[in-house]
Design a protein around this motif. Structure first.
Motif, PDB file in Angstrom:
ATOM      1  N   TYR A  77       0.832  -1.198   0.000  1.00  0.00           N
ATOM      2  CA  TYR A  77       0.000   0.000   0.000  1.00  0.00           C
ATOM      3  C   TYR A  77       0.869   1.251   0.000  1.00  0.00           C
ATOM      4  CZ  TYR A  77       0.886   0.193   5.076  1.00  0.00           C
ATOM      5  OH  TYR A  77       1.478   0.254   6.309  1.00  0.00           O
ATOM      6  N   LYS A  78       0.236   2.385  -0.212  1.00  0.00           N
ATOM      7  CA  LYS A  78       0.925   3.670  -0.096  1.00  0.00           C
ATOM      8  C   LYS A  78       0.075   4.605   0.741  1.00  0.00           C
ATOM      9  CE  LYS A  78      -0.914   5.699  -4.388  1.00  0.00           C
ATOM     10  NZ  LYS A  78      -0.553   6.324  -5.672  1.00  0.00           N
ATOM     11  N   THR A  79       0.732   5.552   1.394  1.00  0.00           N
ATOM     12  CA  THR A  79       0.022   6.532   2.204  1.00  0.00           C
ATOM     13  C   THR A  79       0.397   7.937   1.758  1.00  0.00           C
ATOM     14  OG1 THR A  79       1.753   6.670   3.906  1.00  0.00           O
ATOM     15  CG2 THR A  79       0.035   4.999   4.222  1.00  0.00           C
ATOM     16  N   ARG A  80      -0.544   8.856   1.922  1.00  0.00           N
ATOM     17  CA  ARG A  80      -0.284  10.276   1.684  1.00  0.00           C
ATOM     18  C   ARG A  80      -0.701  11.054   2.929  1.00  0.00           C
ATOM     19  NH1 ARG A  80      -3.503  14.458  -0.114  1.00  0.00           N
ATOM     20  NH2 ARG A  80      -5.172  12.987  -0.726  1.00  0.00           N
ATOM     21  N   THR A  81       0.200  11.874   3.427  1.00  0.00           N
ATOM     22  CA  THR A  81      -0.041  12.624   4.655  1.00  0.00           C
ATOM     23  C   THR A  81      -0.468  14.050   4.331  1.00  0.00           C
ATOM     24  OG1 THR A  81       1.597  11.310   5.849  1.00  0.00           O
ATOM     25  CG2 THR A  81       0.989  13.425   6.819  1.00  0.00           C
ATOM     26  N   GLU A  82      -1.524  14.500   4.996  1.00  0.00           N
ATOM     27  CA  GLU A  82      -2.057  15.847   4.766  1.00  0.00           C
ATOM     28  C   GLU A  82      -2.289  16.536   6.115  1.00  0.00           C
ATOM     29  OE1 GLU A  82      -5.745  17.669   2.216  1.00  0.00           O
ATOM     30  OE2 GLU A  82      -6.232  16.126   3.712  1.00  0.00           O
ATOM     31  N   TRP A  83      -1.499  17.559   6.394  1.00  0.00           N
ATOM     32  CA  TRP A  83      -1.675  18.350   7.614  1.00  0.00           C
ATOM     33  C   TRP A  83      -2.695  19.454   7.353  1.00  0.00           C
ATOM     34  CZ3 TRP A  83       0.052  17.556  12.484  1.00  0.00           C
ATOM     35  CH2 TRP A  83       1.033  16.564  12.661  1.00  0.00           C
ATOM     36  N   LEU A  84      -3.714  19.552   8.220  1.00  0.00           N
ATOM     37  CA  LEU A  84      -4.734  20.592   8.104  1.00  0.00           C
ATOM     38  C   LEU A  84      -4.398  21.802   8.957  1.00  0.00           C
ATOM     39  CD1 LEU A  84      -7.910  18.325   8.220  1.00  0.00           C
ATOM     40  CD2 LEU A  84      -6.658  19.160   6.213  1.00  0.00           C
ATOM     41  N   ASP A  85      -3.796  21.585  10.097  1.00  0.00           N
ATOM     42  CA  ASP A  85      -3.203  22.622  10.938  1.00  0.00           C
ATOM     43  C   ASP A  85      -2.175  21.917  11.800  1.00  0.00           C
ATOM     44  OD1 ASP A  85      -4.642  21.330  12.939  1.00  0.00           O
ATOM     45  OD2 ASP A  85      -5.983  22.997  13.376  1.00  0.00           O
ATOM     46  N   ASP A  86      -1.725  22.541  12.891  1.00  0.00           N
ATOM     47  CA  ASP A  86      -0.655  21.911  13.679  1.00  0.00           C
ATOM     48  C   ASP A  86      -1.152  20.810  14.597  1.00  0.00           C
ATOM     49  OD1 ASP A  86      -2.010  23.532  15.447  1.00  0.00           O
ATOM     50  OD2 ASP A  86      -0.232  24.517  16.265  1.00  0.00           O
ATOM     51  N   ARG A  87      -2.462  20.529  14.608  1.00  0.00           N
ATOM     52  CA  ARG A  87      -2.992  19.482  15.475  1.00  0.00           C
ATOM     53  C   ARG A  87      -3.871  18.461  14.761  1.00  0.00           C
ATOM     54  NH1 ARG A  87      -1.999  20.302  20.787  1.00  0.00           N
ATOM     55  NH2 ARG A  87      -1.319  22.383  21.414  1.00  0.00           N
ATOM     56  N   HIS A  88      -4.165  18.676  13.511  1.00  0.00           N
ATOM     57  CA  HIS A  88      -5.045  17.764  12.779  1.00  0.00           C
ATOM     58  C   HIS A  88      -4.349  17.302  11.505  1.00  0.00           C
ATOM     59  CE1 HIS A  88      -7.945  19.944  15.332  1.00  0.00           C
ATOM     60  NE2 HIS A  88      -8.648  18.819  15.278  1.00  0.00           N
ATOM     61  N   VAL A  89      -4.380  15.982  11.287  1.00  0.00           N
ATOM     62  CA  VAL A  89      -3.694  15.406  10.136  1.00  0.00           C
ATOM     63  C   VAL A  89      -4.528  14.254   9.572  1.00  0.00           C
ATOM     64  CG1 VAL A  89      -2.298  13.941  11.669  1.00  0.00           C
ATOM     65  CG2 VAL A  89      -1.542  14.345   9.323  1.00  0.00           C
ATOM     66  N   ASN A  90      -4.600  14.201   8.255  1.00  0.00           N
ATOM     67  CA  ASN A  90      -5.237  13.082   7.561  1.00  0.00           C
ATOM     68  C   ASN A  90      -4.163  12.197   6.939  1.00  0.00           C
ATOM     69  OD1 ASN A  90      -7.955  14.005   7.936  1.00  0.00           O
ATOM     70  ND2 ASN A  90      -7.704  15.409   6.207  1.00  0.00           N
ATOM     71  N   VAL A  91      -4.396  10.895   6.956  1.00  0.00           N
ATOM     72  CA  VAL A  91      -3.538   9.958   6.242  1.00  0.00           C
ATOM     73  C   VAL A  91      -4.433   9.149   5.310  1.00  0.00           C
ATOM     74  CG1 VAL A  91      -1.947   8.021   6.398  1.00  0.00           C
ATOM     75  CG2 VAL A  91      -1.868   9.840   8.120  1.00  0.00           C
ATOM     76  N   TYR A  92      -4.168   9.272   4.009  1.00  0.00           N
ATOM     77  CA  TYR A  92      -4.928   8.549   2.988  1.00  0.00           C
ATOM     78  C   TYR A  92      -4.125   7.309   2.615  1.00  0.00           C
ATOM     79  CZ  TYR A  92      -7.367  13.023   2.585  1.00  0.00           C
ATOM     80  OH  TYR A  92      -8.085  14.165   2.846  1.00  0.00           O
ATOM     81  N   GLU A  93      -4.709   6.141   2.794  1.00  0.00           N
ATOM     82  CA  GLU A  93      -4.017   4.878   2.567  1.00  0.00           C
ATOM     83  C   GLU A  93      -4.680   4.095   1.441  1.00  0.00           C
ATOM     84  OE1 GLU A  93      -3.502   0.735   4.973  1.00  0.00           O
ATOM     85  OE2 GLU A  93      -2.961   2.568   6.038  1.00  0.00           O
TER      86      GLU A  93
END
Length: 220
Positions: A77-93
């Motif tokens: 698999y692969k993941t993509r990391t997306e920071w929304l601010d300094d406390r919230h982060v999405n990881v798309y796998e």
């Protein structure tokens, strides 16, 4: 064999819980990539410092990591990391069969999972507004990370493991383990500066050990 399905679910849903070189991660918090840092650090904010420390268990904004799998089809698999601010982060796998979206919040001495779900459509994204009123569904990591500490169904079994991967050899790796009544177990390996670098499921079957692994291979 039923635990094989649990590992497959972990591969799809990441029911758990993972030293990056300077070319991948610069000396700035993961959630504030390419932002200038203030020159005056004499009056540091403890909350900001803690958020920066917790952010070290994720890759930087926009990073794509590839994991090499063995044992079942969807262990690659692969993941993509997306920071929304300094406390919230999405990881798309994305494992080639389904893309999972996992959303995290950095709280007081812990990282919590707000949601983990399959993408509803191509290009499905999660915004900060989507996460503002979400309550945590589970704990991802809690600190301090010490051997014997329990994080929901997982237990910290090591904090100084050495792990070889196609990307590099990691030291001081944190290992979390979830065990089952039949002796099977899931393990998740974390390296500071990267986050999760390896997943492992092991069980004893009638024809011998059954093992499924996913290990970090490259970052772009």
């Amino acid at each position: 064999m039923k635990k094989w399905f649990l590992f497959a679910a972990m591969t799809l849903l990441l029911a758990a819980c993972t030293d990056q070189d300077d070319t991948v991660k610069e000396d700035v918090p993961s959630g504030t990539v390419n932002e200038e840092q203030p020159d005056d650090t004499s009056t540091s904010d403890p909350d900001v410092e803690q958020a920066q420390e917790l952010s070290e268990y994720f890759l930087e904004d926009g990073a794509v990591a590839h994991f090499k799998g063995d044992g079942i089809e969807f262990s690659n698999y692969k993941t993509r990391t997306e920071w929304l601010d300094d406390r919230h982060v999405n990881v798309y796998e994305d494992n080639g069969g389904v893309e999972m979206i996992r959303s995290f919040r950095l709280e007081d001495k812990k990282i919590v999972i707000l949601q983990e779900r399959p993408s509803e459509e191509e290009g499905d994204t999660v915004t900060l507004a989507d996460l503002e009123n979400m309550e945590p569904i589970k704990t991802y990591l809690s600190f301090p990370l010490e051997v014997g500490n329990e994080i929901d169904a997982w237990k910290v079994i090591a904090i100084d493991e050495e792990v070889e991967t196609p990307l590099q050899t990691f030291t001081d790796v944190i290992v979390l383990e979830e065990t089952f009544d039949d002796g099977a177990y899931n393990r998740s390996y974390f390296a500071k500066g990267f986050g999760e670098i390896k997943r492992e499921y092991v069980s004893e079957e009638e024809d011998g050990p059954f093992e499924v692994t996913s290990v970090i291979e490259s970052i772009e």
